[in-house]
Design a protein around this motif. Sequence first.
Motif, mmCIF file in Angstrom:
data_model
loop_
_atom_site.group_PDB
_atom_site.id
_atom_site.type_symbol
_atom_site.label_atom_id
_atom_site.label_comp_id
_atom_site.label_asym_id
_atom_site.label_seq_id
_atom_site.Cartn_x
_atom_site.Cartn_y
_atom_site.Cartn_z
ATOM 1 N N HIS A 12 -21.363 -24.616 -29.768
ATOM 2 C CA HIS A 12 -20.661 -23.791 -28.783
ATOM 3 C C HIS A 12 -19.183 -24.164 -28.750
ATOM 4 N N LEU A 13 -18.900 -25.452 -28.720
ATOM 5 C CA LEU A 13 -17.515 -25.907 -28.666
ATOM 6 C C LEU A 13 -16.777 -25.581 -29.966
ATOM 7 N N ALA A 14 -17.465 -25.731 -31.100
ATOM 8 C CA ALA A 14 -16.842 -25.420 -32.392
ATOM 9 C C ALA A 14 -16.476 -23.939 -32.475
ATOM 10 N N ALA A 15 -17.348 -23.063 -31.957
ATOM 11 C CA ALA A 15 -17.042 -21.629 -31.952
ATOM 12 C C ALA A 15 -15.832 -21.337 -31.071
ATOM 13 N N THR A 16 -15.773 -21.974 -29.905
ATOM 14 C CA THR A 16 -14.656 -21.759 -28.986
ATOM 15 C C THR A 16 -13.347 -22.276 -29.570
ATOM 16 N N VAL A 17 -13.384 -23.454 -30.204
ATOM 17 C CA VAL A 17 -12.182 -24.018 -30.825
ATOM 18 C C VAL A 17 -11.699 -23.115 -31.954
ATOM 19 N N HIS A 18 -12.640 -22.608 -32.754
ATOM 20 C CA HIS A 18 -12.279 -21.667 -33.818
ATOM 21 C C HIS A 18 -11.574 -20.442 -33.245
ATOM 22 N N ASN A 19 -12.125 -19.894 -32.170
ATOM 23 C CA ASN A 19 -11.522 -18.706 -31.559
ATOM 24 C C ASN A 19 -10.168 -19.024 -30.942
ATOM 25 N N LEU A 20 -10.035 -20.229 -30.387
ATOM 26 C CA LEU A 20 -8.780 -20.629 -29.756
ATOM 27 C C LEU A 20 -7.656 -20.749 -30.779
ATOM 28 N N SER A 21 -8.025 -21.108 -32.018
ATOM 29 C CA SER A 21 -7.009 -21.259 -33.060
ATOM 30 C C SER A 21 -6.422 -19.922 -33.487
ATOM 31 N N GLY A 22 -7.166 -18.837 -33.256
ATOM 32 C CA GLY A 22 -6.663 -17.505 -33.596
ATOM 33 C C GLY A 22 -6.745 -17.167 -35.065
ATOM 34 N N ASP A 23 -7.419 -18.011 -35.862
ATOM 35 C CA ASP A 23 -7.532 -17.773 -37.297
ATOM 36 C C ASP A 23 -8.841 -17.073 -37.627
ATOM 37 N N ASP A 24 -8.784 -16.224 -38.658
ATOM 38 C CA ASP A 24 -9.986 -15.580 -39.189
ATOM 39 C C ASP A 24 -10.719 -14.748 -38.116
ATOM 40 N N GLN A 25 -11.910 -14.309 -38.481
ATOM 41 C CA GLN A 25 -12.728 -13.496 -37.587
ATOM 42 C C GLN A 25 -13.314 -14.371 -36.477
ATOM 43 N N PRO A 26 -13.140 -13.990 -35.205
ATOM 44 C CA PRO A 26 -13.677 -14.830 -34.128
ATOM 45 C C PRO A 26 -15.201 -14.789 -34.076
ATOM 46 N N PHE A 27 -15.786 -15.893 -33.615
ATOM 47 C CA PHE A 27 -17.227 -15.938 -33.368
ATOM 48 C C PHE A 27 -17.538 -15.266 -32.034
ATOM 49 N N LEU A 28 -18.792 -14.821 -31.903
ATOM 50 C CA LEU A 28 -19.260 -14.306 -30.620
ATOM 51 C C LEU A 28 -19.240 -15.430 -29.595
ATOM 52 N N GLU A 29 -18.542 -15.209 -28.473
ATOM 53 C CA GLU A 29 -18.498 -16.223 -27.410
ATOM 54 C C GLU A 29 -18.064 -15.515 -26.134
ATOM 55 N N ARG A 30 -19.032 -15.060 -25.378
ATOM 56 C CA ARG A 30 -18.771 -14.253 -24.187
ATOM 57 C C ARG A 30 -19.612 -14.767 -23.023
ATOM 58 N N CYS A 31 -19.243 -14.385 -21.814
ATOM 59 C CA CYS A 31 -20.034 -14.779 -20.653
ATOM 60 C C CYS A 31 -19.911 -13.714 -19.566
ATOM 61 N N VAL A 32 -20.822 -13.786 -18.604
ATOM 62 C CA VAL A 32 -20.772 -12.938 -17.409
ATOM 63 C C VAL A 32 -20.521 -13.868 -16.234
ATOM 64 N N LYS A 79 -30.555 -16.666 -7.258
ATOM 65 C CA LYS A 79 -31.920 -16.689 -7.782
ATOM 66 C C LYS A 79 -32.243 -15.397 -8.527
ATOM 67 N N GLU A 80 -31.827 -14.264 -7.945
ATOM 68 C CA GLU A 80 -32.080 -12.985 -8.609
ATOM 69 C C GLU A 80 -31.277 -12.881 -9.901
ATOM 70 N N TYR A 81 -30.028 -13.339 -9.851
ATOM 71 C CA TYR A 81 -29.175 -13.338 -11.040
ATOM 72 C C TYR A 81 -29.811 -14.166 -12.153
ATOM 73 N N GLU A 82 -30.321 -15.352 -11.810
ATOM 74 C CA GLU A 82 -30.923 -16.225 -12.816
ATOM 75 C C GLU A 82 -32.179 -15.601 -13.405
ATOM 76 N N ARG A 83 -32.949 -14.889 -12.565
ATOM 77 C CA ARG A 83 -34.148 -14.218 -13.074
ATOM 78 C C ARG A 83 -33.778 -13.140 -14.084
ATOM 79 N N VAL A 84 -32.777 -12.324 -13.756
ATOM 80 C CA VAL A 84 -32.329 -11.270 -14.664
ATOM 81 C C VAL A 84 -31.751 -11.869 -15.946
ATOM 82 N N ALA A 85 -30.943 -12.930 -15.784
ATOM 83 C CA ALA A 85 -30.322 -13.570 -16.946
ATOM 84 C C ALA A 85 -31.378 -14.146 -17.879
ATOM 85 N N ARG A 86 -32.399 -14.788 -17.300
ATOM 86 C CA ARG A 86 -33.450 -15.379 -18.136
ATOM 87 C C ARG A 86 -34.221 -14.293 -18.888
ATOM 88 N N SER A 87 -34.549 -13.210 -18.203
ATOM 89 C CA SER A 87 -35.302 -12.137 -18.839
ATOM 90 C C SER A 87 -34.493 -11.492 -19.971
#
Length: 283
Positions: free
Chosen positions: A195-215, A226-234
């Motif tokens: 996860h950290l390697a993907a973020t560092v790669h994206n932070l460098s701005g080089d090449d095609q970025p890896f998928l790294e998104r959040c809600v 609790k409801e959010y966690e249930r939906v997220a897990r599913s």
Amino acid sequence: MNEQNQFAGDLPAPLVAALRRVLRPLIRFLLSYGIRYQTFCDLAKSTYIQVAEEEFRLDKKAQTDSRISLLTGVHRRDVKRLRNESLTESSLPLQASMSAQVLATWSGRAEYLDSEGFPRPLPRLISKGGEHSFEALVRSISKDFRARVVLDEWMRQGIATLDENDNVHLAADTFASPQGLEEKAFYFGQNIHDHLAATVHNLSGDDQPFLERCVYYTDLTPESIKEYERVARSAGMRALHTVNRHAIALQRRDAGKADAIYRTNFGLYNFSEINRGDETHTD
């Protein structure tokens, strides 16, 4: 001069703030295990040297102690000593590795899935289910472990159940949580690294970025969390099943190819806590 400027030098302030935030949960974990500052410094020092030696070479020339010292700021005396020390790499225990492969195969291969794409129950024995039995599945992954031993351990962990007709059912959350410190430590190192390697790669701005998104949302009540966690897990489990099915198909397609030398990792996470605002403090 405030503390942040004193230690950060000329680093961009947003980067300093991000690094402090990244370190907070790690430092909290280290303190909970009684790992003090000097021990962490020793680990960081040896890792600085390892990365400099392996990833910052000049035209494939041999790295010297002097150049590594220049790159890292570590004294040449320490560089020479630490370069000769053997490093212990974390590895997944054999039984845990085998279980992970069985789970991935059962939840990813078409012959083990129902009409909705989820793992279907399997007859426990080859005598009842043939090649599509739980016993045959385990044997196809490893002959070092008896299927009954694997099943007993899975039932203890709540990964699987056995019905009155001697069929094995996987729990809804088929990507089981690691068990024991050794297994947990392996996935801690692997997943946080990737996860950290993907973020560092994206932070460098080089090449095609890896998928790294959040809600990311704030101002939620405990009930909503609790409801959010249930939906997220599913939703997360559906995503893991989908990616796993495709990955298994791709791995089978690439078997034996000379350039099949890459690894990949797709993960999901969810975290909730009381919103404390900005965790970066300056004096």
